[in-house]
Structures are given as C-alpha cells and as structure tokens.
Design an enzyme around this catalytic site. Structure first.
Site, PDB file in Angstrom:
ATOM      1  N   ASN A   1      36.787 -76.885 -10.222  1.00 42.66           N
ATOM      2  CA  ASN A   1      36.542 -75.937  -9.127  1.00 42.66           C
ATOM      3  C   ASN A   1      37.545 -76.056  -7.983  1.00 42.66           C
ATOM      4  O   ASN A   1      37.818 -75.080  -7.297  1.00 42.66           O
ATOM      5  CB  ASN A   1      35.101 -76.052  -8.609  1.00 42.66           C
ATOM      6  CG  ASN A   1      34.736 -77.434  -8.126  1.00 42.66           C
ATOM      7  OD1 ASN A   1      35.311 -78.431  -8.556  1.00 42.66           O
ATOM      8  ND2 ASN A   1      33.768 -77.513  -7.238  1.00 42.66           N
TER       9      ASN A   1
ATOM     10  N   ARG B   1      42.698 -85.613  -3.164  1.00 43.27           N
ATOM     11  CA  ARG B   1      41.692 -86.411  -2.455  1.00 43.27           C
ATOM     12  C   ARG B   1      41.516 -87.780  -3.098  1.00 43.27           C
ATOM     13  O   ARG B   1      41.063 -88.721  -2.454  1.00 43.27           O
ATOM     14  CB  ARG B   1      40.359 -85.659  -2.431  1.00 43.27           C
ATOM     15  CG  ARG B   1      39.355 -86.244  -1.456  1.00 43.27           C
ATOM     16  CD  ARG B   1      38.248 -85.284  -1.140  1.00 43.27           C
ATOM     17  NE  ARG B   1      37.242 -85.218  -2.194  1.00 43.27           N
ATOM     18  CZ  ARG B   1      36.150 -84.439  -2.138  1.00 43.27           C
ATOM     19  NH1 ARG B   1      35.972 -83.646  -1.092  1.00 43.27           N
ATOM     20  NH2 ARG B   1      35.278 -84.431  -3.105  1.00 43.27           N
TER      21      ARG B   1
ATOM     22  N   LYS C   1      42.870 -87.598 -15.092  1.00 41.47           N
ATOM     23  CA  LYS C   1      42.361 -86.761 -16.189  1.00 41.47           C
ATOM     24  C   LYS C   1      41.764 -85.500 -15.555  1.00 41.47           C
ATOM     25  O   LYS C   1      40.651 -85.512 -15.047  1.00 41.47           O
ATOM     26  CB  LYS C   1      41.299 -87.538 -16.983  1.00 41.47           C
ATOM     27  CG  LYS C   1      40.405 -86.692 -17.903  1.00 41.47           C
ATOM     28  CD  LYS C   1      41.197 -85.911 -18.941  1.00 41.47           C
ATOM     29  CE  LYS C   1      40.256 -85.004 -19.731  1.00 41.47           C
ATOM     30  NZ  LYS C   1      39.764 -83.829 -18.944  1.00 41.47           N
ATOM     31  N   PRO C   2      42.531 -84.387 -15.577  1.00 42.73           N
ATOM     32  CA  PRO C   2      42.027 -83.150 -14.964  1.00 42.73           C
ATOM     33  C   PRO C   2      41.086 -82.412 -15.904  1.00 42.73           C
ATOM     34  O   PRO C   2      41.077 -82.644 -17.115  1.00 42.73           O
ATOM     35  CB  PRO C   2      43.304 -82.340 -14.723  1.00 42.73           C
ATOM     36  CG  PRO C   2      44.216 -82.763 -15.844  1.00 42.73           C
ATOM     37  CD  PRO C   2      43.904 -84.221 -16.093  1.00 42.73           C
ATOM     38  N   ALA C   3      40.299 -81.517 -15.345  1.00 37.31           N
ATOM     39  CA  ALA C   3      39.415 -80.678 -16.156  1.00 37.31           C
ATOM     40  C   ALA C   3      40.245 -79.831 -17.109  1.00 37.31           C
ATOM     41  O   ALA C   3      41.313 -79.318 -16.743  1.00 37.31           O
ATOM     42  CB  ALA C   3      38.566 -79.784 -15.258  1.00 37.31           C
TER      43      ALA C   3
ATOM     44  N   GLY D   1      32.207 -84.547 -10.385  1.00 44.33           N
ATOM     45  CA  GLY D   1      31.649 -83.669 -11.395  1.00 44.33           C
ATOM     46  C   GLY D   1      30.140 -83.731 -11.392  1.00 44.33           C
ATOM     47  O   GLY D   1      29.519 -84.088 -10.383  1.00 44.33           O
TER      48      GLY D   1
ATOM     49  N   GLU E   1      31.404 -88.751  -6.978  1.00 46.42           N
ATOM     50  CA  GLU E   1      31.053 -87.584  -6.157  1.00 46.42           C
ATOM     51  C   GLU E   1      30.424 -86.597  -7.118  1.00 46.42           C
ATOM     52  O   GLU E   1      31.114 -85.920  -7.869  1.00 46.42           O
ATOM     53  CB  GLU E   1      32.302 -87.032  -5.465  1.00 46.42           C
ATOM     54  CG  GLU E   1      31.994 -86.133  -4.285  1.00 46.42           C
ATOM     55  CD  GLU E   1      31.746 -84.691  -4.696  1.00 46.42           C
ATOM     56  OE1 GLU E   1      30.548 -84.326  -4.850  1.00 46.42           O
ATOM     57  OE2 GLU E   1      32.715 -83.968  -4.884  1.00 46.42           O
ATOM     58  N   LEU E   2      29.095 -86.527  -7.084  1.00 37.88           N
ATOM     59  CA  LEU E   2      28.353 -85.844  -8.133  1.00 37.88           C
ATOM     60  C   LEU E   2      27.749 -84.526  -7.640  1.00 37.88           C
ATOM     61  O   LEU E   2      28.241 -83.929  -6.701  1.00 37.88           O
ATOM     62  CB  LEU E   2      27.291 -86.796  -8.687  1.00 37.88           C
ATOM     63  CG  LEU E   2      27.848 -88.156  -9.154  1.00 37.88           C
ATOM     64  CD1 LEU E   2      26.729 -89.070  -9.633  1.00 37.88           C
ATOM     65  CD2 LEU E   2      28.899 -87.983 -10.231  1.00 37.88           C
TER      66      LEU E   2
ATOM     67  N   ARG F   1      32.319 -69.627  -0.062  1.00 38.10           N
ATOM     68  CA  ARG F   1      33.598 -70.311  -0.223  1.00 38.10           C
ATOM     69  C   ARG F   1      33.770 -70.660  -1.691  1.00 38.10           C
ATOM     70  O   ARG F   1      32.887 -71.210  -2.324  1.00 38.10           O
ATOM     71  CB  ARG F   1      33.614 -71.573   0.642  1.00 38.10           C
ATOM     72  CG  ARG F   1      34.872 -72.420   0.537  1.00 38.10           C
ATOM     73  CD  ARG F   1      34.836 -73.509   1.607  1.00 38.10           C
ATOM     74  NE  ARG F   1      35.920 -74.469   1.450  1.00 38.10           N
ATOM     75  CZ  ARG F   1      35.757 -75.744   1.085  1.00 38.10           C
ATOM     76  NH1 ARG F   1      34.533 -76.203   0.844  1.00 38.10           N
ATOM     77  NH2 ARG F   1      36.772 -76.551   0.976  1.00 38.10           N
TER      78      ARG F   1
ATOM     79  N   CYS G   1      30.444 -77.980  -4.920  1.00 36.03           N
ATOM     80  CA  CYS G   1      29.296 -78.891  -4.821  1.00 36.03           C
ATOM     81  C   CYS G   1      28.691 -78.852  -3.431  1.00 36.03           C
ATOM     82  O   CYS G   1      27.530 -79.224  -3.239  1.00 36.03           O
ATOM     83  CB  CYS G   1      29.708 -80.306  -5.197  1.00 36.03           C
ATOM     84  SG  CYS G   1      31.094 -80.942  -4.233  1.00 36.03           S
TER      85      CYS G   1
ATOM     86  N   GLU H   1      21.803 -76.825  -9.577  1.00 33.63           N
ATOM     87  CA  GLU H   1      23.001 -76.397  -8.874  1.00 33.63           C
ATOM     88  C   GLU H   1      23.462 -75.062  -9.460  1.00 33.63           C
ATOM     89  O   GLU H   1      23.810 -74.985 -10.646  1.00 33.63           O
ATOM     90  CB  GLU H   1      24.085 -77.460  -9.019  1.00 33.63           C
ATOM     91  CG  GLU H   1      25.217 -77.338  -8.038  1.00 33.63           C
ATOM     92  CD  GLU H   1      26.125 -78.560  -8.051  1.00 33.63           C
ATOM     93  OE1 GLU H   1      26.871 -78.739  -7.082  1.00 33.63           O
ATOM     94  OE2 GLU H   1      26.093 -79.324  -9.030  1.00 33.63           O
TER      95      GLU H   1
END
Length: 473
Positions: free
Chosen positions: A147, A155, A170-172, A224, A246-247, A274, A280, A377
């Site tokens: 996202n 970050r 390891k990117p999405a 994620g 960071e969930l 946004r 998240c 979510e």
C-alpha cells in the site's frame, strides 16, 4: 528500469519471473525476477559480508549517504510517483504525497545517524561506572506491504542504515518495481555493495522463513496483516530474532456533538480517503454522537460522492482502483454484509462493472453493532457510521477490537479530548487531526497492532542493541 534481484550491489537474474499488473486495467506492466530460497540466502550472504565494514563507518559517512538518497528521491519525485501509481493504482496526488513522505525518512535518519548516544553513570553502590553504548543489531530482514511501496521501504531502510545495519528488503509482490527503483537510488547515493539487497519473490513465506532461520539474521521488521505477523513472530522465536511488527488496524473516528463539523469532515476525508482507504491508519469505524450524526453522514456522503474515480495515473483522478481482485472482492463482501444486516448506503455501495479493480467511495449508515465491517480492516473507500449517546459508550465501542494502532477524536472541549485520548487503547491518536504520520514521530500500535515503533528517535533505537560495560577508573 531494472527488474532483476538486487544482491551484493549487482542486478542478478532469476530462473523464473512473475508479472506485475496495472490495477486500473489488469494488464501486465512488467515482469520481475522471482527470488527463491537460494536467492534469499545469497542476499543474507551479501548483507553479512558487508556488515562489519558498514557498522564501522563513521556516523557522519552514513548520514551523508542517506542525505544524498533524500536529494535523489526529491529530484526524481515525479518519476517515482508515476511508477507508484502505475503498479499500486493510487491516485497521482496520493503517490506524490507518498514520495515526499518517503524521502523524509532518509532526511530524518540522516540527521539521527549521528545521535546514537550512549550514557555513563556511577552505580548506586559506588562500586563501578555504568557505561552504556549502542551497537547495530546486525543483518536485518525488512518485509514491506504494497500500500505504501516507497514509504514503508524508507521507513525501515533509513533507520537501519543510520544505525549501521545491513538489510535484505522483501517487497510485496504486487508492487516490487518501486522497491527496485529505491535500490538503484541507494546505490547511486553511495551505499556500499551488500548493505542493501532487494529480493522480490512470489514465494514470500518460504524466502522469509529461510532468512529468519539463518543464524546471521538478527532482526526482522514487518509491516502487514496481523495474521502474517503472528506467523513471523512464531518463526522469529526459533532463533530469538529481534522483531518489529507494524500490523493491522481498525481505527475508530470519534465525533462528539460539540465538534467543529467542518474540521471533522475535513479530517474524515483525510483519515478515510488518503490512499483510497488502503492504509493501516485509515479510519475504519465512525462513531458519531447522535445529535450530529445525521448532518455528519450527509456531509461526508456529499464529499465522498463528489470524488473522481479513475486510473491512478490520470491527473484528474482522486480515487484510483484498489490493488488487486482479492482486495476489491473483500471490500464488496463487507459492504454487502452490512447492507444485508440493515445498513443503508447513502452513496456508493456496489462494485461497478468493467475492467480494473475499482470500488466507489461509500458511506453506510444504520450499521449493526455486530456487523463484520466493524470488526475487520476494510482497506477500501468505505465509511460505516454508528451513533453513540455518551462519552463512556464511545470509548467502549472504540476499544472493542483486538487492534490498537491509531484513533481519531474530534471535540472542541480540550479536557475531553485529552481524557478520551488517554482512555483509547491505541498507540497513536489524532486529536482534531486526520493525519498522524510523521517521520519525526514514533509510529506504532498496541494490542495486536504491533510491537515497537518506526519513525522518531525510537525508530533508530529499534535497530540498536544497548551494551553495558562495567568499569572503574
């Protein structure tokens, strides 16, 4: 642009590749190297080989490299924004905002790199001195979501490099192109070979697990879903790997009857829309005092229905498509469930026909308190509204979730605002603000929304170990 794996400062091909799709059309826009377990271990090899020399670099050297990376990102902001819009689908206005935000992590941690301060004290007994120094954790595995493909990478990379760590990113697999572009920028900025490695892969579980079970890996930082976070925490336990998580979030947006409704609507548009709701931190549940609920709902519906939906890369688009078919199907399922339970869609409420993964901005009123849309979510442009009668009721409903990432509160009574902010079970609170994210602030949640903090001085401390030396002189 490069589409191979980035390992040890080189672009490395893979035996197989996977397609990256444009969410606006479903068309293939690129083919990317598909990393394997063997590729992952090679990336750890490179990161481990570079670790000692990078950790020994003077803080100012690491600082200047990060500052150069900030400058390069800023200079190429438009190019990066268009790439993000193309592979992620978000509107260009949001993509431009993300690039600016992402670059700031390099600037902030360029400044923090020289501030990994230790301490010295005399033991209470007077027997010795207590000398505390900070040292880099070591090789870090960074796992980022789709996202915010640039901001979630910077970050994590920014504080890791500032602390003297080496990393494997390891990117999405939905959005690997932005991560590969970041690798090229960091290499150009002067990051030594092996310090940053980027490993796109469709076999996320296997490659991350392999790295977590390599004894040279000492940290994993993941952004994620809570579901995946639980799995990674369990795997990290095998080697007692340092973790930052960071969930998921389920942010309440609480509007009291005395709130400035103009400000509350503006804040709601930011907190909800946004990134098209794919954040998240997105407001997930709107709790509005009964005395102003009707007016708030009608005004929010008017604003959301006026938003222009279209391809993310189009200049006039305000809401782009969702990232993939699974995401849009989930959003529609939650909305239809709420409607079946008695809710009313004052705008939107159904998936349009045609190509692409679009969903219209939707406002739901009369949502049942037990509706699944309030428990999960949403990750889409949908605002379910529930009314309340008292402050205690609002706080109780807001806290009735396993998540605790962020909450929003609108009231003109400062005492109430601070009182409610303290009572809310969340790691962050936007008090009369619809945006909380800032590279200089500690970002993170409580309960099942995560462990640790990103951003601020705390963000770099997550990549440092404290070493205590007992000595006399």
């Amino acid at each position: 642009m490069e589409t191979d794996l980035f390992i040890g400062g080189k672009w490395v091909p893979a035996a197989s590749r996977f397609d990256v799709l444009d969410p606006s059309t479903g068309d293939v826009i690129a083919s990317v190297a598909d990393g394997t377990v063997e590729s992952a271990i090679a990336a750890v090899d490179a990161a481990a080989a570079a670790a000692a020399e990078w950790a020994a670099q003077p803080p100012r050297v690491r600082s200047e490299i990060l500052r150069t990376a900030f400058t390069l990102m800023t200079d190429r902001a438009e190019e990066l924004a268009k790439l993000i819009s193309l592979e992620n689908g978000k509107a260009l206005v949001d993509a431009r905002g993300e690039v600016a935000y992402a670059a700031e992590f390099f600037r902030w941690y360029a400044e923090e790199a020289v501030r990994a301060n230790g301490s010295i004290a005399t033991a209470p007994s007077g027997a010795n001195r207590i000398l505390v120094t900070r040292q880099p954790v070591g090789v870090c595995v960074l796992v980022t979501p789709w996202n915010f493909p640039a901001a979630m990478a910077t970050r994590k990379i920014g504080p890791a490099l500032a602390a003297g760590c080496t990393v494997v990113l390891k990117p999405a697999s939905d959005t690997p192109l932005t991560a590969l572009a970041m690798a090229a920028i960091l290499a150009e900025a002067g990051v030594p070979d092996g310090v940053v490695n980027v490993l796109p892969s469709r076999s996320s579980g296997k490659v991350v697990s392999a790295m977590l079970h390599d004894s040279r890996v000492r940290k994993v930082s993941f952004t994620g879903s809570t579901e995946v976070g639980r799995i990674l925490l369990a795997q990290a336990a095998d080697n007692v790997v340092n973790t930052s998580m960071e969930l998921g979030g389920n942010a309440p947006f609480v509007v009291f009857g005395d709130a400035d409704l103009d400000a509350a609507i503006e804040g709601a548009m930011i907190a909800k829309m946004r990134n098209g709701g794919e954040a998240c931190t997105a407001a997930n549940r709107f709790y509005v005092e009964a005395s102003v609920a009707s007016e708030f709902a009608s005004r929010l519906a008017a604003r959301m229905s006026a938003l222009r939906v279209g391809p993310g890369t189009a200049e006039d688009t305000q809401v782009g498509p969702l990232v993939n078919e699974d995401t849009v199907a989930k959003v529609d399922s939650l909305v239809q469930g709420a409607l079946s339970g008695g809710a009313t869609a004052t705008t939107g409420g159904s998936r349009p026909s045609g190509a692409g993964f679009f969903y219209p901005p939707t406002v739901l009123t009369g949502v049942a308190p037990d509706s699944p849309i309030l428990r999960e979510e949403i990750f889409g442009p949908v605002a379910p509204i529930v009314t309340f009668e008292s402050e205690a009721e609002a706080v109780a409903m807001a806290n009735d979730t396993e998540y605790g990432l962020v909450a929003y509160v609108y009231t003109t009574d400062l005492a109430r605002g601070l009182r409610v902010s303290e009572a809310l079970e969340a790691g962050m609170v936007g008090l009369n603000r619809g945006l909380v994210s800032d590279p200089a602030a500690p970002f993170g949640g409580v309960k099942q929304s995560g462990i640790g903090r990103e951003g601020g001085h705390e963000g770099m401390l997550d990549y440092l170990e404290s070493k205590y030396i007992a000595t006399n002189w």
